[in-house]
Design an enzyme around this catalytic site. Structure first.
Site, PDB file in Angstrom:
ATOM      1  N   ARG A 169      -3.755 -12.942  -3.860  1.00  0.00           N
ATOM      2  CA  ARG A 169      -5.157 -12.745  -3.464  1.00  0.00           C
ATOM      3  C   ARG A 169      -5.942 -12.242  -4.658  1.00  0.00           C
ATOM      4  O   ARG A 169      -5.398 -12.022  -5.741  1.00  0.00           O
ATOM      5  CB  ARG A 169      -5.240 -11.696  -2.349  1.00  0.00           C
ATOM      6  CG  ARG A 169      -4.551 -10.384  -2.742  1.00  0.00           C
ATOM      7  CD  ARG A 169      -4.861  -9.254  -1.788  1.00  0.00           C
ATOM      8  NE  ARG A 169      -4.010  -8.099  -1.992  1.00  0.00           N
ATOM      9  CZ  ARG A 169      -4.172  -7.189  -2.929  1.00  0.00           C
ATOM     10  NH1 ARG A 169      -5.157  -7.313  -3.817  1.00  0.00           N
ATOM     11  NH2 ARG A 169      -3.365  -6.158  -3.028  1.00  0.00           N
ATOM     12  N   ARG A 213     -12.451   3.626  -9.588  1.00  0.00           N
ATOM     13  CA  ARG A 213     -12.689   3.477  -8.152  1.00  0.00           C
ATOM     14  C   ARG A 213     -13.330   4.761  -7.622  1.00  0.00           C
ATOM     15  O   ARG A 213     -12.799   5.848  -7.817  1.00  0.00           O
ATOM     16  CB  ARG A 213     -11.387   3.204  -7.408  1.00  0.00           C
ATOM     17  CG  ARG A 213     -10.657   1.964  -7.882  1.00  0.00           C
ATOM     18  CD  ARG A 213      -9.529   1.608  -6.935  1.00  0.00           C
ATOM     19  NE  ARG A 213      -8.695   0.538  -7.464  1.00  0.00           N
ATOM     20  CZ  ARG A 213      -7.791  -0.124  -6.760  1.00  0.00           C
ATOM     21  NH1 ARG A 213      -7.607   0.170  -5.483  1.00  0.00           N
ATOM     22  NH2 ARG A 213      -7.064  -1.079  -7.315  1.00  0.00           N
ATOM     23  N   GLY A 224       0.798  -1.219   0.000  1.00  0.00           N
ATOM     24  CA  GLY A 224       0.000   0.000   0.000  1.00  0.00           C
ATOM     25  C   GLY A 224       0.830   1.269   0.000  1.00  0.00           C
ATOM     26  O   GLY A 224       0.367   2.329   0.423  1.00  0.00           O
TER      27      GLY A 224
END
Length: 450
Positions: free
Chosen positions: A291, A337, A163
């Site tokens: 993931r 997003r 991140g």
């Protein structure tokens, strides 16, 4: 096949997994914090259990509470979604010890790929090009020497980073030691692991990722690539597939290298290998995400393959029913997003109650969201409130469709980033496909501040 799955997540991704399970005839268990009692995933799941107070450390990161909920409800598997515990090897290992299937790769692979230094060496051994750099380096004096040899600019990167945390850009030799120490401290604070390594900072690069599906029967399939270069502070804002920048030769090479690497490490389930692509067409391994990705819907749009359903099938032991030759990229897809943030206040997170919501519709328009009219957004979690995804025959038509969808989207009661997305889509560099990871800094953030 599993009869009941617990979803160890919240928000839009929890809803996405619940919908996939409903279509597969699988019962679902939602876990929620006290702050999320009124969230959609709680009401749409077949069962729901509160696992603690609002802070994520007391709820969505509370491994013992989540495993207890799974045992109590008789869930045979846990889907971690993305973020939170999805790349936590301890959680995956404890699932195995409790004889609960973890819908993802094995804990040891998560651990190996989560260690950025080990991931680099593993990929290099598998024949994947890597960015020039070092292994883990602890001694400041030795680090200075190695940094000067690599040349500037360079990055000091945390082994356990993610991140954008634990990464420091160093542009000159005189600043190195200070940034080196700051990166180590930041990494220690964020990940309880202060180990760092050095990596050459490549300028004017694109962020390209390859989606993989790998089963337990030796089958590995790549599902094309995603262009993820529109970022702000290392956080993706908009993604598209296929990339407007790759030649077919580079695309095929990237797919082949990714499949080879997945086979070499014995990867299982869905995963993504991320690359940096320079202006000469050279690509370098950046990291592997073990993931489901936030941006997985655009791959689903262009391939027609439901990645979440295949995650579940693979975890239950089923083999892929298609081969690489069966995968065909059709048309173009873009995801925007939508974050509850105020762009005029440096994208400050913004909470509030949704007083009115209108979701855009039409063919090949999808809005994955946790929002509903009257929902009060809690201040404790990620600012992502929705993902708008569209698909059309060409990139030009897809951009037009996304603009129309963004104009139709109405979210009242909070500040959000739909106008920012419209500005990006209208930017000349984006329209040409001639943009890089510094797009927001060089072409956009200046406009916001004026």
């Amino acid at each position: 096949m599993f009869s009941k799955i617990l979803i160890a997540n919240r928000g839009e991704i929890a809803l996405r997994i619940i919908r996939a399970c409903k279509e597969m005839g699988i019962a679902t268990v939602a876990v929620f914090s006290e702050a999320d009692e009124s969230s959609l995933h709680v009401s749409l799941a077949d069962e729901s259990i509160c696992i603690g107070p609002a802070p994520v450390t007391d709820s969505y990161l509370n491994i013992s509470a989540i495993l207890s909920a799974a045992v109590l409800t008789g869930a045979e598997a846990i889907h971690p979604g993305y973020g939170l515990l999805s790349e936590n090897p301890k959680f995956a290992r404890l699932c195995a010890q409790c004889e609960i299937a973890f819908i993802g790769p094995s804990w040891d692979l998560i651990e190996k790929m989560g260690d950025k230094d080990q991931a680099r060496s593993t990929m290099e051994a598998a024949g994947v090009p890597i960015v020039p750099g070092t292994d883990i380096i602890d001694d400041p004096d030795e680090a200075q020497k190695r940094a000067d040899a690599i040349g500037y600019p360079l990055l000091v990167k945390a082994r356990s980073g993610g991140g954008g945390k634990g990464i420091r850009l160093v542009e000159r030799s005189e600043a190195f030691l200070n940034e080196f120490h700051m990166a180590r401290q930041e990494a220690q604070n964020a990940f309880s692991d202060g180990a760092v390594y050095l990596e050459k900072f490549l300028t004017r690069v694109k962020h390209i990722e390859v989606q993989l599906l790998c089963d337990h029967h030796g089958n590995v399939v790549t599902l094309g690539e995603r262009e993820c270069s529109i970022q702000r502070k290392n956080q993706k804002l908009l993604e598209e597939s296929p990339s407007p920048s790759l030649t077919e030769e580079t695309r095929q090479s990237m797919m082949a290298v990714s499949a080879k690497a997945a086979k070499a490490i014995g990867y299982k389930n869905a995963g993504t290998i991320e690359f940096l692509l320079d202006t000469q067409g050279n690509y370098y391994f950046m990291e592997m995400n073990t993931r489901l990705q936030v941006e997985h819907p655009i791959t689903e749009m262009v391939t027609g393959i439901d990645i979440v359903k295949w995650q579940i099938r693979i975890a239950s032991g089923l083999a892929l029913t298609f081969t690489q030759d069966d995968v065909h990229i059709q048309g173009h897809a873009i995801e925007c997003r939508i974050n509850a943030e105020n762009p005029l206040l440096d994208f400050r997170p913004n909470c509030g109650t949704i007083s009115f919501l209108h979701v855009p519709g039409g063919p090949w328009v999808r809005f994955d969201t946790l929002l509903y009219q009257g929902y009060a957004i809690p201040p404790y979690y990620d600012s992502l409130v929705g993902k708008l995804i569209v698909h059309s025959k060409t990139r030009e038509l897809t951009i037009r469709k996304m603009k129309a969808a963004l104009c139709e989207l109405v979210i009242e009661g909070i500040e959000h980033t739909s106008q920012v997305q419209l500005d990006i889509l209208s930017n000349e560099l984006f329209v040409k496909g001639d943009y890089y990871t510094d797009f927001m800094e060089v072409a956009f953030d200046k406009t916001i501040s004026e």
